[in-house]
Design a protein around this motif. Structure first.
Motif, mmCIF file in Angstrom:
data_model
loop_
_atom_site.group_PDB
_atom_site.id
_atom_site.type_symbol
_atom_site.label_atom_id
_atom_site.label_comp_id
_atom_site.label_asym_id
_atom_site.label_seq_id
_atom_site.Cartn_x
_atom_site.Cartn_y
_atom_site.Cartn_z
ATOM 1 N N SER A 100 -8.772 -19.722 -8.718
ATOM 2 C CA SER A 100 -8.102 -18.649 -9.359
ATOM 3 C C SER A 100 -7.758 -19.452 -10.899
ATOM 4 N N VAL A 101 -7.329 -20.741 -10.923
ATOM 5 C CA VAL A 101 -6.871 -21.231 -11.880
ATOM 6 C C VAL A 101 -7.421 -22.801 -12.080
ATOM 7 N N ILE A 102 -7.932 -23.162 -13.384
ATOM 8 C CA ILE A 102 -8.348 -24.559 -13.408
ATOM 9 C C ILE A 102 -7.567 -25.217 -14.655
ATOM 10 N N ILE A 103 -6.714 -26.295 -14.578
ATOM 11 C CA ILE A 103 -6.009 -26.731 -15.750
ATOM 12 C C ILE A 103 -6.692 -28.228 -15.788
ATOM 13 N N ALA A 104 -7.048 -28.564 -17.131
ATOM 14 C CA ALA A 104 -7.372 -30.019 -17.560
ATOM 15 C C ALA A 104 -6.640 -30.613 -18.563
ATOM 16 N N VAL A 105 -6.421 -31.854 -18.395
ATOM 17 C CA VAL A 105 -5.528 -32.598 -19.661
ATOM 18 C C VAL A 105 -6.280 -33.787 -19.833
ATOM 19 N N SER A 106 -6.501 -34.044 -20.915
ATOM 20 C CA SER A 106 -6.955 -35.566 -21.375
ATOM 21 C C SER A 106 -5.967 -36.319 -21.916
ATOM 22 N N SER A 107 -5.781 -37.682 -21.704
ATOM 23 C CA SER A 107 -4.752 -38.491 -22.538
ATOM 24 C C SER A 107 -5.614 -39.941 -22.258
ATOM 25 N N PRO A 108 -5.022 -40.761 -23.170
ATOM 26 C CA PRO A 108 -5.489 -42.309 -22.930
ATOM 27 C C PRO A 108 -5.397 -42.964 -21.732
ATOM 28 N N HIS A 109 -4.116 -42.707 -20.846
ATOM 29 C CA HIS A 109 -3.891 -43.049 -19.687
ATOM 30 C C HIS A 109 -3.627 -42.048 -18.697
ATOM 31 N N ARG A 110 -3.763 -42.343 -17.350
ATOM 32 C CA ARG A 110 -3.585 -41.378 -16.177
ATOM 33 C C ARG A 110 -2.439 -40.886 -16.003
ATOM 34 N N ALA A 111 -1.239 -41.729 -16.358
ATOM 35 C CA ALA A 111 0.126 -41.037 -15.889
ATOM 36 C C ALA A 111 0.568 -39.720 -16.563
ATOM 37 N N GLU A 112 0.179 -39.991 -17.979
ATOM 38 C CA GLU A 112 0.245 -38.642 -18.859
ATOM 39 C C GLU A 112 -0.449 -37.650 -18.547
ATOM 40 N N SER A 113 -1.546 -37.468 -18.401
ATOM 41 C CA SER A 113 -2.291 -36.560 -17.981
ATOM 42 C C SER A 113 -1.865 -35.803 -16.649
ATOM 43 N N LEU A 114 -1.873 -36.875 -15.646
ATOM 44 C CA LEU A 114 -1.308 -36.309 -14.301
ATOM 45 C C LEU A 114 0.057 -35.643 -14.136
ATOM 46 N N GLU A 115 0.944 -36.197 -15.043
ATOM 47 C CA GLU A 115 2.050 -35.488 -15.291
ATOM 48 C C GLU A 115 2.027 -34.137 -15.920
ATOM 49 N N ALA A 116 1.271 -34.279 -16.899
ATOM 50 C CA ALA A 116 1.232 -32.898 -17.647
ATOM 51 C C ALA A 116 0.463 -31.792 -16.952
ATOM 52 N N VAL A 117 -0.464 -32.339 -16.228
ATOM 53 C CA VAL A 117 -1.006 -31.153 -15.263
ATOM 54 C C VAL A 117 -0.304 -30.428 -14.309
ATOM 55 N N THR A 118 0.780 -31.406 -13.670
ATOM 56 C CA THR A 118 1.724 -30.901 -12.679
ATOM 57 C C THR A 118 2.845 -30.051 -13.410
ATOM 58 N N TYR A 119 3.066 -30.757 -14.736
ATOM 59 C CA TYR A 119 4.151 -29.580 -15.283
ATOM 60 C C TYR A 119 3.456 -28.120 -15.491
ATOM 61 N N CYS A 120 2.109 -28.442 -16.110
ATOM 62 C CA CYS A 120 1.674 -27.196 -16.563
ATOM 63 C C CYS A 120 1.433 -26.115 -15.360
#
Length: 155
Positions: A100-120
């Motif tokens: 139903s939904v796919i969200i993807a975020v890239s960043s230099p390191h995993r913490a930021e992208s994981l946190e951003a996906v959860t927030y999103c």
């Protein structure tokens, strides 16, 4: 790839066709990023003991796109290293096991992208005008997200 051409981008799409994990993840890949985090929300076959046949989504599309753009802007303010963000949401009928939904975020390191996906995904469910109908064997039910601010304001 020339990194100077790899400027941060947001990819937002609301569509009735089947969503592609490969397509969405490829949108956010960057040579300067070591992390791509994904969230894939799929239709499950049950809810509170009822057999779910499919989900059906409706949206106030132009407003939904504006709200998703705001979420992307918020992500960039909270996680300065985030490079690319993709949010694809399906409209119409979504069969069991399909996204139903796919969200993807890239960043230099995993913490930021994981946190951003959860927030999103949490913010999307709380603020974007997309409505879900669960269709069961003998009935259906429009569902409100428990995070949704406009359904909780009078409770």
């Amino acid at each position: 790839m020339d990194e100077s051409k790899d400027v941060p981008k947001d990819f937002i799409k609301l569509k009735s066709e089947k969503l592609s994990v490969d397509e969405v993840s490829e949108l956010v890949i960057s040579p300067c990023c070591g992390a791509v985090s994904l969230f894939i929300g799929t239709t499950r076959n049950n809810f509170e003991g009822k057999k779910v046949i499919c989900l059906e989504y409706e949206a106030y599309t132009s407003m939904a796109e504006i709200e998703i753009k705001k979420i992307c802007r918020d992500i960039r303010q909270k996680w300065l290293s985030v490079k690319h963000i993709a949010v694809h949401h399906r409209l119409g009928v979504v069969p069991v096991t399909e996204a139903s939904v796919i969200i993807a975020v890239s960043s230099p390191h995993r913490a930021e992208s994981l946190e951003a996906v959860t927030y999103c995904i949490s913010t999307l469910k709380a603020s974007v005008p997309i409505w879900k109908k669960e269709i069961y064997e003998d009935e259906y039910s429009w569902k409100e997200n428990k995070e949704c601010f406009w359904t909780n304001s009078e409770k």
